[in-house]
Design a protein around this motif. Structure first.
Motif, mmCIF file in Angstrom:
data_model
loop_
_atom_site.group_PDB
_atom_site.id
_atom_site.type_symbol
_atom_site.label_atom_id
_atom_site.label_comp_id
_atom_site.label_asym_id
_atom_site.label_seq_id
_atom_site.Cartn_x
_atom_site.Cartn_y
_atom_site.Cartn_z
ATOM 1 N N ARG A 118 -14.594 18.255 29.171
ATOM 2 C CA ARG A 118 -14.448 16.996 29.902
ATOM 3 C C ARG A 118 -15.747 16.670 30.647
ATOM 4 O O ARG A 118 -16.344 17.550 31.260
ATOM 5 C CB ARG A 118 -13.304 17.102 30.902
ATOM 6 N N GLU A 119 -16.167 15.408 30.590
ATOM 7 C CA GLU A 119 -17.383 14.984 31.278
ATOM 8 C C GLU A 119 -17.076 13.790 32.168
ATOM 9 O O GLU A 119 -16.318 12.897 31.773
ATOM 10 C CB GLU A 119 -18.482 14.626 30.276
ATOM 11 N N ILE A 120 -17.654 13.799 33.365
ATOM 12 C CA ILE A 120 -17.456 12.722 34.335
ATOM 13 C C ILE A 120 -18.810 12.398 34.962
ATOM 14 O O ILE A 120 -19.525 13.294 35.402
ATOM 15 C CB ILE A 120 -16.470 13.121 35.452
ATOM 16 N N ASP A 121 -19.145 11.113 35.012
ATOM 17 C CA ASP A 121 -20.332 10.647 35.718
ATOM 18 C C ASP A 121 -19.907 10.003 37.022
ATOM 19 O O ASP A 121 -19.055 9.109 37.029
ATOM 20 C CB ASP A 121 -21.119 9.635 34.869
ATOM 21 N N PHE A 122 -20.486 10.461 38.115
ATOM 22 C CA PHE A 122 -20.185 9.951 39.442
ATOM 23 C C PHE A 122 -21.326 9.085 39.946
ATOM 24 O O PHE A 122 -22.479 9.280 39.562
ATOM 25 C CB PHE A 122 -19.985 11.108 40.430
ATOM 26 N N GLU A 123 -20.996 8.153 40.829
ATOM 27 C CA GLU A 123 -21.986 7.345 41.529
ATOM 28 C C GLU A 123 -21.853 7.619 43.016
ATOM 29 O O GLU A 123 -20.744 7.835 43.517
ATOM 30 C CB GLU A 123 -21.752 5.862 41.271
ATOM 31 N N GLU A 124 -22.975 7.572 43.714
ATOM 32 C CA GLU A 124 -22.930 7.818 45.153
ATOM 33 C C GLU A 124 -22.163 6.705 45.853
ATOM 34 O O GLU A 124 -22.341 5.530 45.557
ATOM 35 C CB GLU A 124 -24.336 7.954 45.732
#
Length: 138
Positions: A118-124
């Motif tokens: 599983r891959e997740i991209d977060f933003e500040e």
């Protein structure tokens, strides 16, 4: 007596070099947002650091262990850009990996890849950081 005072000051002096940084992140996740708090603690004098993440308001802290970093000069007179990799440890095993890219106070990438793929991209999420910069408020 002077020796006793010196010994009492020693623990304070040892902790004085520690610095803590807390950041708040969010991932859209195609629906309900995923909130993540990233806190790192380090001692620049000894190049030692440790971190943890916490998901949501009541999530249990998950220990992160520093794996490696790279630094690039972004341009003359500009701060270096750092890419860091952290291993997520759950129940004594590696459960995933976080990759961050930041320059100065800005995080440009905060990516999670779980052991299950599983891959997740977060933003500040600047609005979620508490005024005291000690936690995230969602």
């Amino acid at each position: 007596m002077k020796q006793m005072i010196w010994l009492l000051c020693l623990p304070w002096a040892a902790q004085a070099a520690l610095e803590s940084d807390t950041r708040c992140f969010v991932a859209a996740n195609g629906g309900k947002p995923i909130h993540l708090q990233f806190t790192s603690v380090g001692d620049a004098d000894s190049a030692w650091s440790v971190a943890y993440v916490r998901y949501g308001k009541r999530g249990k802290p998950i220990t992160l262990v520093w794996l490696r970093d790279e630094q690039e000069e972004a341009g003359e007179g500009r701060p270096y850009q750092f890419t860091e990799e952290w291993l997520e440890i759950v129940d004594g095993r590696i459960n995933g990996q976080y990759t961050t890219t930041h320059q100065g106070v800005n995080y440009y990438r905060f990516h999670y890849r779980g052991a299950n793929g599983r891959e997740i991209d977060f933003e500040e999420d600047w609005d979620a950081l508490s005024r005291a910069k000690q936690g995230c408020k969602w």
